[in-house]
Design an enzyme around this catalytic site. Sequence first.
Site, PDB file in Angstrom:
ATOM      1  N   ASP A 336     -49.965  39.536  43.729  1.00  0.00           N
ATOM      2  CA  ASP A 336     -48.874  38.155  43.449  1.00  0.00           C
ATOM      3  C   ASP A 336     -48.084  38.755  44.838  1.00  0.00           C
ATOM      4  O   ASP A 336     -48.571  39.164  46.127  1.00  0.00           O
ATOM      5  CB  ASP A 336     -47.946  38.959  42.209  1.00  0.00           C
ATOM      6  CG  ASP A 336     -47.227  37.523  41.395  1.00  0.00           C
ATOM      7  OD1 ASP A 336     -47.565  36.917  41.835  1.00  0.00           O
ATOM      8  OD2 ASP A 336     -46.065  38.063  40.816  1.00  0.00           O
ATOM      9  N   ASP A 648     -46.046  41.610  38.811  1.00  0.00           N
ATOM     10  CA  ASP A 648     -44.794  42.267  37.810  1.00  0.00           C
ATOM     11  C   ASP A 648     -44.376  41.694  36.270  1.00  0.00           C
ATOM     12  O   ASP A 648     -43.714  41.926  35.883  1.00  0.00           O
ATOM     13  CB  ASP A 648     -43.461  42.019  38.828  1.00  0.00           C
ATOM     14  CG  ASP A 648     -42.869  40.857  39.234  1.00  0.00           C
ATOM     15  OD1 ASP A 648     -44.213  39.967  38.841  1.00  0.00           O
ATOM     16  OD2 ASP A 648     -42.575  40.487  40.505  1.00  0.00           O
ATOM     17  N   ASP A 652     -48.962  37.968  34.952  1.00  0.00           N
ATOM     18  CA  ASP A 652     -49.792  39.506  35.002  1.00  0.00           C
ATOM     19  C   ASP A 652     -50.405  40.805  34.336  1.00  0.00           C
ATOM     20  O   ASP A 652     -51.953  40.729  34.702  1.00  0.00           O
ATOM     21  CB  ASP A 652     -48.190  39.805  36.484  1.00  0.00           C
ATOM     22  CG  ASP A 652     -47.806  38.874  37.286  1.00  0.00           C
ATOM     23  OD1 ASP A 652     -49.137  37.958  37.885  1.00  0.00           O
ATOM     24  OD2 ASP A 652     -47.190  39.392  37.646  1.00  0.00           O
TER      25      ASP A 652
END
Length: 934
Positions: A336, A648, A652
Amino acid sequence: MADFRYHDINRLSADEVLKRVETGGGGLTPDEALKRGKEFGPNVLAEPVQYSVLRGLSRQFTHFLAILLWIAAGLSFAADFMKPGEGMATLGWAILGVIVINAVFAFLQEYKAEQAVHALHRLLPDTAWVSRGGLSVQIARSDIVPGDVLILEEGERVPADARLIEAIGMRVDNAALTGESKPKRRIAEPVEDGHWLDLSNLVFAGTTILSGHGRAVVFAIGMRTEFGKIANLATTVEPGFSPLQQEITKVTRIVAAISLAMGALFFAVGLWAGLGFWISAIFGIGIIVANVPEGLLPTVTLALAMSSQRMAKRKALVKHLASVETLGCTTVICTDKTGTLTENRMKVDRFYTGGIEIELREGRFWADGRPVGTAETEPWRPFFDALFHCHNAKRVRSSDGRLIVTGDPTEVALLEFAVGHGLAHRRPLRRMGELAFDADRKRMSTLHWSEGRLIAFIKGAPESVLPLCTGLRLGGNTVPMTPVELATIMEQSRLFAEQAYRVLGVAMREVAHQPEHIEVETIENDLTFLGLVAMMDPPHREVPGAVATCRRAGVRVIMVTGDHPLTALAVARKIGLVPAAAETPAGSMAVIDGWQLEGMSDDHLRQLLTPSRSGEPDPLFARMAPRHKMRVVSILKEMGEVVAVTGDGVNDAPALKKADIGVAMGIAGTDVAKEIADIILLDDNFSTIVTAIEEGRTVYANIRKFSTYILASNVPEIVPFLGYGFLGMPLALTIPQVLAVDLGTDMIPAIALGSEAPHPGVMDQPPRPRTERLLSLPLLLRAYLFLGTIEAAVAMGGFFLYLHMNGWTWGAPLDWSAPLYREATTVTFAGIVLAQVANVFACRSDRLSMFRFGLLTNPLVLWGIAIELILLAAITYTPVGNDIFGTSPLPVWIFGPLALGGLVLLSTEEIRKLIAQRMKKGVLVTRDHKAWTV
């Protein structure tokens, strides 16, 4: 999409919304709220499967290597039942002790990690303010029902999906849900259709109110929220076994096959040789038990546990021990952007004032490649004053006593910039009024009293501020704004925007007199332009170096983010993920948008994800929904990659679970992400993953080192039984003495090998392929046929030398109860131990000379050898040791030939390494066609 009844709630007016959900402006009555609570249930996410102590403990008793030890223990007891007094029962109990101790140790490590995860939990608020019966009341989050009217204030997390009916200056952070870092404006007016998560009059559970306030009507709670749907998606993903677990399974099968084959063969030969059924069965079982490396399981567990402790000191919390090694064979990291590669907070990176572009570097101002002196910044004072005053961010003291800045991220960045560069040391000007930011004007103004005059500071989108400017500050003076100057400033603003900066224009004006009413028409005209300020969520300082290390180590880094394509590309350029000259999304496939991925076939995606022979960078994936992230991970795994995924947010979670190893953020991470992840980064820093990969590679190498060490001693343990059965020689080693080696003298040196520090070149090699076995054929040949054979020669040579020196001749009977026999078996035992002392140095590397490492670089090896020799002395020279293990004290002279045998092993191994180095010099080419010198 929401419940069908509310699929068009974004198009309705506030009154129509209240009517649709059957509530009023003052909220539900208490009775109606109670009724709906019974109908819809509590506003909670389905609890993840709670960690079960019983299940966690039983798992440690039932994995493959533990099962092999259970079988070995059972066979030992069976042998003792058939022929008591041979020490087999003692061996059985000892193996059971190994199983229990190892299981408890591994369970405690896992349980400790689970408790640490629970301590990190921080997600949806426990309480919320709602209107009930016309009154504002604070209720538990779980008591919120559809139709409740939420009262939303700055800094709060939204507890349920809701439609705004009132919004004043509201902006929200949707990063936990979508991964996009840019704050989103929210309004109460009806809006036309668009992507559900982007509709500007909806707020969603788990998101945060950054600024402003308002009221919203709840239409979805619990698992019906968008947050809940994504969390539920994660539960449908089956995680599978880690590479190490698969390898341990294969190792167990190999060892079991070898043991059973040798046991069966020995049993058949014994019957053929006329030894009788019971004698053949006893020694068949003895062969099986001697082949089982009882010390391997606890040594693997301890090595992983020590590695996880080292990782914890480096800010990585390991939830499952096998995850440590999985990182070591990772070939792709899908990361990410927000909060992992970047700091997850806006910062001023550069600004433009007085016709000069200034960059902030290491706390100093730089212009034209040189640092700017303090005196040179004096003409910029009005620009700095505007940044310091034109915002609503606040400096407050946190619960631990620190001064922190709160408010809208953009305004927080401005205030932190002012404080960080000494602009906030003087007393702020008294504020006389404010024109708040709104979406139509795209700017805000504040009015201040300064030395007997009124000054207005204005900031906003450059295209909204610049048309109002009639002058600009140059060199400390105000000059007229010419078309040329205006074009220059607009071009600079465009350049900043193309680099994915968030750009603000800053201006000021003197107000002749205090107006009765602060209005746009009286304040925001005839402005003097002061400058542009460019902000972004900057990468962590360590990330560029970590990305370079990954590239050097053959680990591909692929950005998969919910953020805007331009932002993704700008960050990728800054951290070296793509070259600075990489094309923009419009010009190439450098950035794949969510809608592009939606229409892409699996074959096309597989082609894009295949490493380029020409060294082109991997594509970046932007505006990715959770299903998109999971699809990218799935395709990579189908291609044979070992995939680590970082994240986070709840968006995800499905990809984290689908990956070979999920890595969650400990600070900004949601509960859902942390529950699913295998490893949690306590500092939310991508570079920590790279250090963890280094640790994982080291663990795998160390497991191979002590596996070689432990398996090598199996040969001198088996040879006495083979000699006894096939050649009729006296049994040179007893079962209790086998136990003393496997679970006594070998353990500490093996653990020392498991604690070896990372090799200097460990991150200069490609990841090991999935097809590489933990117990590869070269390792087994080296352990069994080379090192093990030498150890067997040393031990058996010592046994017959001692017998010969005491008058025994081949073929003469030897009473097993005689002192000479006990002493001779003790010599065999001592020979194995001394050979293993030499072997621990030999096993520190299968390629490099032990002198390259240095004898003192791992103190635990020296401590292990010292303890090994102390145990040898205790077993040989103490009455307790003699009684338990069937040994007798030895004369000192016999240790000379045994020690010489150990030196022969070391010398022979050093010669083998030298020959292997010369034969293997060459080039190894990996799947991505990079060359690695061996």
